[in-house]
Design a protein around this motif. Structure first.
Motif, PDB file in Angstrom:
ATOM      1  N   MET A  39      -5.856  11.658   3.421  1.00  0.00           N
ATOM      2  CA  MET A  39      -5.427  10.266   3.371  1.00  0.00           C
ATOM      3  C   MET A  39      -3.903  10.130   3.210  1.00  0.00           C
ATOM      4  SD  MET A  39      -8.081   8.581   3.882  1.00  0.00           S
ATOM      5  CE  MET A  39      -9.858   8.814   3.868  1.00  0.00           C
ATOM      6  N   LEU A  40      -3.181  11.221   3.478  1.00  0.00           N
ATOM      7  CA  LEU A  40      -1.724  11.177   3.346  1.00  0.00           C
ATOM      8  C   LEU A  40      -1.135  10.095   4.234  1.00  0.00           C
ATOM      9  CD1 LEU A  40       0.968  12.322   2.317  1.00  0.00           C
ATOM     10  CD2 LEU A  40       0.862  13.997   4.182  1.00  0.00           C
ATOM     11  N   TRP A  41      -1.654   9.974   5.457  1.00  0.00           N
ATOM     12  CA  TRP A  41      -1.120   8.986   6.397  1.00  0.00           C
ATOM     13  C   TRP A  41      -1.248   7.566   5.850  1.00  0.00           C
ATOM     14  CZ3 TRP A  41      -3.997   5.005   8.294  1.00  0.00           C
ATOM     15  CH2 TRP A  41      -5.397   5.108   8.169  1.00  0.00           C
ATOM     16  N   ALA A  42      -2.345   7.295   5.149  1.00  0.00           N
ATOM     17  CA  ALA A  42      -2.553   5.957   4.590  1.00  0.00           C
ATOM     18  C   ALA A  42      -1.526   5.666   3.496  1.00  0.00           C
ATOM     19  CB  ALA A  42      -3.972   5.845   4.040  1.00  0.00           C
ATOM     20  N   PHE A  43      -1.281   6.653   2.649  1.00  0.00           N
ATOM     21  CA  PHE A  43      -0.286   6.498   1.582  1.00  0.00           C
ATOM     22  C   PHE A  43       1.100   6.256   2.174  1.00  0.00           C
ATOM     23  CE2 PHE A  43       2.956   8.529  -1.125  1.00  0.00           C
ATOM     24  CZ  PHE A  43       2.818   7.753  -2.265  1.00  0.00           C
ATOM     25  N   LEU A  44       1.462   7.051   3.184  1.00  0.00           N
ATOM     26  CA  LEU A  44       2.774   6.905   3.821  1.00  0.00           C
ATOM     27  C   LEU A  44       2.913   5.538   4.486  1.00  0.00           C
ATOM     28  CD1 LEU A  44       3.178  10.431   5.491  1.00  0.00           C
ATOM     29  CD2 LEU A  44       4.242   9.612   3.384  1.00  0.00           C
ATOM     30  N   SER A  45       1.837   5.077   5.126  1.00  0.00           N
ATOM     31  CA  SER A  45       1.868   3.783   5.817  1.00  0.00           C
ATOM     32  C   SER A  45       2.109   2.639   4.843  1.00  0.00           C
ATOM     33  CB  SER A  45       0.549   3.554   6.564  1.00  0.00           C
ATOM     34  OG  SER A  45       0.318   4.560   7.512  1.00  0.00           O
ATOM     35  N   VAL A  46       1.373   2.664   3.718  1.00  0.00           N
ATOM     36  CA  VAL A  46       1.497   1.590   2.734  1.00  0.00           C
ATOM     37  C   VAL A  46       2.874   1.600   2.083  1.00  0.00           C
ATOM     38  CG1 VAL A  46       0.637   0.722   0.531  1.00  0.00           C
ATOM     39  CG2 VAL A  46      -0.977   1.456   2.288  1.00  0.00           C
ATOM     40  N   ILE A  47       3.338   2.791   1.678  1.00  0.00           N
ATOM     41  CA  ILE A  47       4.641   2.879   1.011  1.00  0.00           C
ATOM     42  C   ILE A  47       5.779   2.504   1.958  1.00  0.00           C
ATOM     43  CG2 ILE A  47       6.257   4.416  -0.172  1.00  0.00           C
ATOM     44  CD1 ILE A  47       3.803   3.621  -1.796  1.00  0.00           C
ATOM     45  N   SER A  48       5.603   2.787   3.262  1.00  0.00           N
ATOM     46  CA  SER A  48       6.649   2.400   4.216  1.00  0.00           C
ATOM     47  C   SER A  48       6.835   0.887   4.240  1.00  0.00           C
ATOM     48  CB  SER A  48       6.306   2.906   5.628  1.00  0.00           C
ATOM     49  OG  SER A  48       5.219   2.183   6.179  1.00  0.00           O
ATOM     50  N   GLY A  49       5.765   0.172   3.864  1.00  0.00           N
ATOM     51  CA  GLY A  49       5.868  -1.276   3.794  1.00  0.00           C
ATOM     52  C   GLY A  49       6.851  -1.752   2.745  1.00  0.00           C
ATOM     53  N   LEU A  50       7.084  -0.921   1.719  1.00  0.00           N
ATOM     54  CA  LEU A  50       8.097  -1.259   0.721  1.00  0.00           C
ATOM     55  C   LEU A  50       9.469  -1.337   1.382  1.00  0.00           C
ATOM     56  CD1 LEU A  50       9.051  -1.728  -2.168  1.00  0.00           C
ATOM     57  CD2 LEU A  50       9.095   0.758  -2.488  1.00  0.00           C
ATOM     58  N   GLY A  51       9.732  -0.380   2.289  1.00  0.00           N
ATOM     59  CA  GLY A  51      10.992  -0.416   3.034  1.00  0.00           C
ATOM     60  C   GLY A  51      11.100  -1.671   3.870  1.00  0.00           C
ATOM     61  N   ASP A  52       9.980  -2.066   4.504  1.00  0.00           N
ATOM     62  CA  ASP A  52       9.963  -3.304   5.290  1.00  0.00           C
ATOM     63  C   ASP A  52      10.296  -4.514   4.427  1.00  0.00           C
ATOM     64  OD1 ASP A  52       9.621  -2.840   7.942  1.00  0.00           O
ATOM     65  OD2 ASP A  52       7.453  -3.068   7.958  1.00  0.00           O
ATOM     66  N   ALA A  53       9.654  -4.572   3.254  1.00  0.00           N
ATOM     67  CA  ALA A  53       9.857  -5.723   2.364  1.00  0.00           C
ATOM     68  C   ALA A  53      11.323  -5.840   1.945  1.00  0.00           C
ATOM     69  CB  ALA A  53       8.968  -5.588   1.134  1.00  0.00           C
ATOM     70  N   VAL A  54      11.931  -4.706   1.640  1.00  0.00           N
ATOM     71  CA  VAL A  54      13.343  -4.702   1.244  1.00  0.00           C
ATOM     72  C   VAL A  54      14.227  -5.116   2.418  1.00  0.00           C
ATOM     73  CG1 VAL A  54      15.269  -3.268   0.469  1.00  0.00           C
ATOM     74  CG2 VAL A  54      13.015  -2.985  -0.570  1.00  0.00           C
ATOM     75  N   ILE A  55      13.896  -4.624   3.610  1.00  0.00           N
ATOM     76  CA  ILE A  55      14.671  -4.977   4.806  1.00  0.00           C
ATOM     77  C   ILE A  55      14.635  -6.483   5.050  1.00  0.00           C
ATOM     78  CG2 ILE A  55      14.699  -4.803   7.331  1.00  0.00           C
ATOM     79  CD1 ILE A  55      13.812  -1.863   6.970  1.00  0.00           C
ATOM     80  N   PHE A  56      13.433  -7.075   4.975  1.00  0.00           N
ATOM     81  CA  PHE A  56      13.310  -8.519   5.178  1.00  0.00           C
ATOM     82  C   PHE A  56      14.126  -9.290   4.137  1.00  0.00           C
ATOM     83  CE2 PHE A  56       8.841  -7.678   7.027  1.00  0.00           C
ATOM     84  CZ  PHE A  56       9.394  -7.431   8.275  1.00  0.00           C
ATOM     85  N   ALA A  57      14.055  -8.832   2.885  1.00  0.00           N
ATOM     86  CA  ALA A  57      14.791  -9.499   1.808  1.00  0.00           C
ATOM     87  C   ALA A  57      16.300  -9.384   2.019  1.00  0.00           C
ATOM     88  CB  ALA A  57      14.404  -8.902   0.461  1.00  0.00           C
TER      89      ALA A  57
END
Length: 285
Positions: free
Chosen positions: A1-19
């Motif tokens: 399930m490594l890919w799932a963890f990486l996918s979700v955490i990458s969303g943190l980068g997205d959230a910061v980028i949008f902000a």
């Protein structure tokens, strides 16, 4: 399930980028677009040094060039949308990307979700939509705004084109590896955007100096996000990765609550619960 963890955490980068894009609304759009890629390159190059591909298919270069052109267009449109419209109206439209991917990933990569995965993608898209609707504004507020707010139209175009670039990323990763293709795309974008940077050079340089910390943070966040999602794409099918990445809009809720003092998050909690159910279906079934 490594890919799932990486996918979700990458969303943190997205959230910061949008902000950051929203916070930098007074800065020239071309600066934000260029910085997001150029400032990320040094961090990505360090990672590439330790993970250089053994084989590189020649097709990777034209794929990276095409991907770069599409990302320049969509990033510019995203910046414009976030600077000219409310996040609660624009961002729900990004939930359409996983839905577009169900169709496009089949034709471009022959990737097909399982029945449970398909339902999970639908739930995540629905939850992401609900998360970004303000209480009391109505379920169809973002769609009604299409004819009133130009930013919403931009976001729908971005969502569709991102479904193409996501599949191109997977093709490029197969032709080389996750980091090499990522660095190549970011290098091409930085290079193609460079001439625009020299228009009104002194003014833009002054803007960069005045906002250097925020812009540097934007670049680091971009590197963090793309590195994680690229590794995830190398392991799992694209619709799953992008769906889980989009479910990470929960990070945007917390950023909005604590950084921008946004309240009334009832819809956010409902949408988050729906996304979590969708994420469970994708990862476990």
């Amino acid at each position: 399930m490594l890919w799932a963890f990486l996918s979700v955490i990458s969303g943190l980068g997205d959230a910061v980028i949008f902000a950051m894009m929203k916070k930098l609304k007074h800065v020239n759009s071309s600066i934000i677009v260029w910085v997001q890629y150029a400032f990320a390159l040094p961090f990505l190059l360090v990672l590439l040094y330790f993970n250089y591909p053994e084989q590189i298919n020649a097709s990777v270069y034209w794929i990276a060039g095409l991907n770069g052109i599409l990302l320049i267009i969509t990033t510019y449109m995203l910046v414009k949308a976030l600077q000219t419209s409310k996040l609660s109206v624009s961002l729900p439209m990004l939930s359409l990307t996983p839905l577009f991917l169900i169709i496009l990933s089949y034709f471009m990569l022959k990737e097909i979700p399982t029945s449970a995965g398909f339902i999970g993608i639908i739930l995540i898209a629905a939850g992401a939509y609900i998360v970004n609707i303000k209480n009391g504004k109505g379920l169809f507020e973002p769609f009604n705004s299409l004819f009133k707010i130009k930013g919403s139209v931009y976001i729908i175009i971005v969502a569709f084109v991102w479904s193409i670039t996501s599949n191109l990323f997977k093709i490029g990763i197969i032709a080389s590896n996750a980091l090499f293709f990522t660095v190549l795309v970011y290098f091409f974008i930085s290079l193609m955007m460079l001439p625009l940077f020299f228009i009104n050079f002194n003014k833009k340089l002054a803007e960069i100096r005045q906002n250097l910390k925020l812009l540097a943070f934007l670049g680091v966040s971009s590197a963090f996000m793309i590195a994680l999602v690229s590794y995830a794409m190398a392991i799992a099918i694209v619709p799953y990765v992008i769906s889980l990445k989009r479910s990470s809009l929960i990070f945007s809720i917390f950023i909005g609550y604590f950084a921008f003092k946004e309240r009334n998050i009832r819809n956010s909690l409902i949408g988050t619960a729906i996304m979590l159910i969708g994420g469970i279906l994708i990862t476990l079934f």
